[in-house]
Design a protein around this motif. Sequence first.
Motif, PDB file in Angstrom:
ATOM      1  N   ALA A   9       0.937  -1.391  -0.033  1.00 51.55           N
ATOM      2  CA  ALA A   9      -0.148  -0.039  -0.008  1.00 51.55           C
ATOM      3  C   ALA A   9       0.825   1.254  -0.132  1.00 51.55           C
ATOM      4  N   VAL A  10       0.263   2.280  -0.751  1.00 52.59           N
ATOM      5  CA  VAL A  10       0.836   3.479  -0.656  1.00 52.59           C
ATOM      6  C   VAL A  10      -0.109   4.466  -0.526  1.00 52.59           C
ATOM      7  N   PRO A  11       0.297   5.881   0.001  1.00 56.92           N
ATOM      8  CA  PRO A  11      -0.770   6.773   0.544  1.00 56.92           C
ATOM      9  C   PRO A  11      -1.860   7.109  -0.583  1.00 56.92           C
ATOM     10  N   THR A  12      -3.126   6.474  -0.356  1.00 58.49           N
ATOM     11  CA  THR A  12      -4.227   6.661  -1.318  1.00 58.49           C
ATOM     12  C   THR A  12      -5.422   7.331  -0.750  1.00 58.49           C
ATOM     13  N   SER A  13      -5.766   8.353  -1.504  1.00 59.31           N
ATOM     14  CA  SER A  13      -6.829   9.146  -1.175  1.00 59.31           C
ATOM     15  C   SER A  13      -8.061   8.798  -1.617  1.00 59.31           C
ATOM     16  N   ARG A  14      -9.155   8.661  -1.173  1.00 59.09           N
ATOM     17  CA  ARG A  14     -10.597   8.533  -1.778  1.00 59.09           C
ATOM     18  C   ARG A  14     -11.409   9.933  -1.571  1.00 59.09           C
ATOM     19  N   THR A  43     -16.718   6.654  -8.269  1.00 60.08           N
ATOM     20  CA  THR A  43     -15.914   6.682  -7.043  1.00 60.08           C
ATOM     21  C   THR A  43     -14.514   7.212  -7.673  1.00 60.08           C
ATOM     22  N   ALA A  44     -13.770   8.090  -7.076  1.00 58.78           N
ATOM     23  CA  ALA A  44     -12.667   8.940  -7.254  1.00 58.78           C
ATOM     24  C   ALA A  44     -11.622   8.749  -6.168  1.00 58.78           C
ATOM     25  N   ARG A  45     -10.226   8.212  -6.696  1.00 58.18           N
ATOM     26  CA  ARG A  45      -9.350   7.665  -5.802  1.00 58.18           C
ATOM     27  C   ARG A  45      -7.915   8.359  -6.386  1.00 58.18           C
ATOM     28  N   ALA A  54       1.100  14.595   6.461  1.00 59.62           N
ATOM     29  CA  ALA A  54       1.505  14.928   4.886  1.00 59.62           C
ATOM     30  C   ALA A  54       0.546  15.369   4.100  1.00 59.62           C
ATOM     31  N   PRO A  55       0.880  16.208   3.075  1.00 63.43           N
ATOM     32  CA  PRO A  55       0.030  16.748   2.033  1.00 63.43           C
ATOM     33  C   PRO A  55      -0.869  15.668   1.437  1.00 63.43           C
ATOM     34  N   CYS A  56      -2.183  15.841   1.496  1.00 60.37           N
ATOM     35  CA  CYS A  56      -2.984  15.088   0.783  1.00 60.37           C
ATOM     36  C   CYS A  56      -3.638  15.572  -0.338  1.00 60.37           C
ATOM     37  N   PRO A  57      -3.316  15.073  -1.425  1.00 59.79           N
ATOM     38  CA  PRO A  57      -3.767  15.539  -2.900  1.00 59.79           C
ATOM     39  C   PRO A  57      -5.129  15.886  -3.115  1.00 59.79           C
ATOM     40  N   ILE A  58      -6.117  15.392  -2.568  1.00 63.25           N
ATOM     41  CA  ILE A  58      -7.534  15.776  -2.623  1.00 63.25           C
ATOM     42  C   ILE A  58      -7.759  16.702  -1.519  1.00 63.25           C
ATOM     43  N   ASP A  59      -7.524  16.427  -0.421  1.00 66.20           N
ATOM     44  CA  ASP A  59      -7.878  17.422   0.338  1.00 66.20           C
ATOM     45  C   ASP A  59      -7.306  18.904   0.328  1.00 66.20           C
ATOM     46  N   GLU A  80      -6.877  20.389  -2.564  1.00 64.04           N
ATOM     47  CA  GLU A  80      -7.518  21.218  -3.707  1.00 64.04           C
ATOM     48  C   GLU A  80      -8.786  21.078  -3.665  1.00 64.04           C
ATOM     49  N   THR A  81      -9.590  20.807  -2.619  1.00 62.74           N
ATOM     50  CA  THR A  81     -11.162  20.693  -2.595  1.00 62.74           C
ATOM     51  C   THR A  81     -11.625  21.682  -1.805  1.00 62.74           C
ATOM     52  N   PRO A  82     -12.944  22.059  -1.753  1.00 62.25           N
ATOM     53  CA  PRO A  82     -13.680  22.978  -0.775  1.00 62.25           C
ATOM     54  C   PRO A  82     -14.061  22.011   0.467  1.00 62.25           C
ATOM     55  N   ALA A  83     -14.696  22.833   1.361  1.00 65.93           N
ATOM     56  CA  ALA A  83     -14.886  22.301   2.726  1.00 65.93           C
ATOM     57  C   ALA A  83     -16.042  20.934   2.495  1.00 65.93           C
ATOM     58  N   GLU A  84     -16.750  20.889   1.614  1.00 65.25           N
ATOM     59  CA  GLU A  84     -17.884  19.906   1.619  1.00 65.25           C
ATOM     60  C   GLU A  84     -17.251  18.534   1.090  1.00 65.25           C
ATOM     61  N   ILE A  85     -16.134  18.573   0.420  1.00 69.73           N
ATOM     62  CA  ILE A  85     -15.413  17.464  -0.209  1.00 69.73           C
ATOM     63  C   ILE A  85     -14.196  17.482   0.796  1.00 69.73           C
ATOM     64  N   THR A  86     -13.653  16.072   0.862  1.00 71.63           N
ATOM     65  CA  THR A  86     -12.389  15.971   1.724  1.00 71.63           C
ATOM     66  C   THR A  86     -12.063  14.458   1.282  1.00 71.63           C
ATOM     67  N   SER A  87     -10.782  14.024   2.040  1.00 69.67           N
ATOM     68  CA  SER A  87     -10.252  12.999   1.561  1.00 69.67           C
ATOM     69  C   SER A  87     -10.522  11.690   2.521  1.00 69.67           C
ATOM     70  N   SER A  88     -10.383  10.424   2.164  1.00 67.27           N
ATOM     71  CA  SER A  88     -10.558   9.332   3.223  1.00 67.27           C
ATOM     72  C   SER A  88      -9.569   9.609   4.219  1.00 67.27           C
ATOM     73  N   ARG A  89      -8.489  10.006   3.753  1.00 65.82           N
ATOM     74  CA  ARG A  89      -7.100  10.177   4.919  1.00 65.82           C
ATOM     75  C   ARG A  89      -7.192  11.146   5.732  1.00 65.82           C
ATOM     76  N   ARG A  90      -8.288  12.095   5.334  1.00 62.32           N
ATOM     77  CA  ARG A  90      -8.438  13.221   6.688  1.00 62.32           C
ATOM     78  C   ARG A  90      -9.738  12.771   7.507  1.00 62.32           C
ATOM     79  N   LEU A  91     -10.346  11.860   7.304  1.00 67.82           N
ATOM     80  CA  LEU A  91     -11.756  11.680   8.248  1.00 67.82           C
ATOM     81  C   LEU A  91     -11.203  11.486   9.835  1.00 67.82           C
TER      82      LEU A  91
END
Length: 717
Positions: free
Chosen positions: A134-139, A187-189, A213-218, A220-231
Amino acid sequence: MFKRVPNAADPPDAQTPAIARHGAVHACESGVDDPSYRISTSLAPALSRVLTRGLRETEYPSIELLGLTGVEVPTIVLHGSGTKMHNTGWIGTASTPSTQEPSEALAAICTEEFPDWYGIETGTLVLDTVGLAAVPTSRLVVREGAPDAATLDSLLRTIFTRNHNRNVSTLCQLLVHLAGTDQYQVTARVAELGVPCRPLGRYGLASSLASPAPCPIDRETPAEITSSRRLATDQWETNIESGHTRTPGLAASDGLTPASDAAVTALELRTSTHEFASLLAGTTGAEPYTSLGVSPTMTLSETELAALVDVTPHYESCDWPVTASRFAPPFIRETIHSDAAGTDHESVLAGPQRVMTRIGVQDGSSITDFVDGWLSESGITHESVTDRSSGDPHFRGHPHDAAGPVAVVDPEADVTDDVLTSAGELIMTANRARRADAHLLVITPSEQAATWARDVLTVPYVRRQGDTAQLYTVPMDIQTTQGNVVVAPRESGPVYWTVSDTGRRAVYQGDRCLASGPVTEPIASYTFEAPRVRKRDSSLRVMTPAGDVRSQFASAEALHAEYLGVPRPILPVRPLFCTDVTVAARTGSSLREPPVPFHQFEGSDHQGRPEHYKRGLVEFIETYTRRTSTQPSADTSTAPRFVEQFQRWYDGHSTRSPPSRLRVADQIDQLRGRSEITDAGALTRHSWWAPADSLPLALAHGHADDSIVAADHPNTN
């Protein structure tokens, strides 16, 4: 609940990929080699039509879009599946389509929708080369509402551009399903293949929360969208009162009550094992999100889908980092429907390679080979330890310590295997790591073995009775000062070692003491009331302590049928090993720390913090300390660093915040044992159970001096 790539140790042959997309369609951009053929406008509308037409006009209920770092520039690959899984490799359950018609139909749609300059080709995309660990993977997950086209506009392109500017190899995945008339479930990853290892274990998770560490999805996205790695960010905190450890503590955010199941799930998602495995498998993998209050998929219109898929053409270059076993995926071409103008297809996605299916975690079937491959795939610079002696690690270098020891442990393995098989060997390794101020990583082939190893390190003795503790041992011969090997009659029962609270070591067979002496003296100097063996000519002679020959044997096998070799005892140099130790089990192609029974101190109604601290403190004192009768001012009457050790132990056994030094002192006062906590955090009128804190390792390990280690040889009890 959490998906992992299955064990990839025994492929059917050296050519069959484990992770692949048979019948994939590659849309190769024009102008990579000759810029005059480059297209300056976005082809997002065309790609969106390929997806929507593909779902409506072929028999595929699911179409996967992979945007991936190629040999030189990003590129896109599409794949349709008639099952819930897109992986067609040998460890997947989806089979290669029995007919090429759907694949050819998808290719025909691509030919119609993309400009004539684009190259369209079908074949097999092999993903083994990107690595299975596994590598850092954001959903992408949605907190509330549904994102609009403006929110999604160029999201994936921005992620690609930013990562390529950082030279981070990237794999983006969209899984698209029909969700109604002109509605599509997506579904986006995003997996970052060129960044350091994802968080490993409780301490790795704590460190990742303390210094995220920086999360590529979080990002770049507004508050209503986040990453699985940030939950997990809002549900956990990292704080522990200690200056003696490099890793922070980990507790549920309010610190008052145990972490909820949802909080534990969110923390597990931070490791990326579920999302990366789901990405490789090509499945939606939405199961963990049911209790998290977020939507793991988006329902989009055609306009919103077009905004999201603005990923081609993309001409910013990116080189694959030089690593041991992660490479750009190859594409096995079967049919080229059209050539890309100004582009050599091989310069975007290379063709089949000589070695592309037996690398990394797939290279070899032993647990030691797997660990070597996992460290390589995870981007860890490490070295193998050669000419190992008892207690030596197998590797040096891991995610928590650049030069830290890595021990491979399997209590079920044969003693001839190159792994640690006994508790005594494991404690020897922990002793050496502790004295070197290094973080020890223990890796096992199963969760059961990991639980066993963690139990040994948490309570590094067999049992305690009265003022003595029974020690773990290693099956190594004990030689007297005359060079004879000490044995005991097999018929008299097992042999075991103890250490007293006054620092005296003793060996027993049944109720009979065979020898004893202070831990500060080498075992070879003890007077053994037991037989010993001397080799003379071609025979083995068993002699009494007085030197009389008791019996003779022609072989070691005959000797061991009647006599046991007396093993060496191992004294831990710390009362417990709960700081700077991570124990992880192999689960498929990744590693995972087995779950801890966090609620072990909880009452039926989840009592308040003071009562919880008290119950934990009582168990800790009973397990790891002994009462002393000396005055509190004497050095031998205190357990040094008691508060720090209790905090670290508590942190590993509870999801509540560890108590402060003042709160521990208050709880000790309430126990009414006339003990107290000193300003330095020591506990008076108690000492640690193991009297080996300053003992040289040679004596703690049953040797006279360190030079004897090289002469170790096992007995065959």
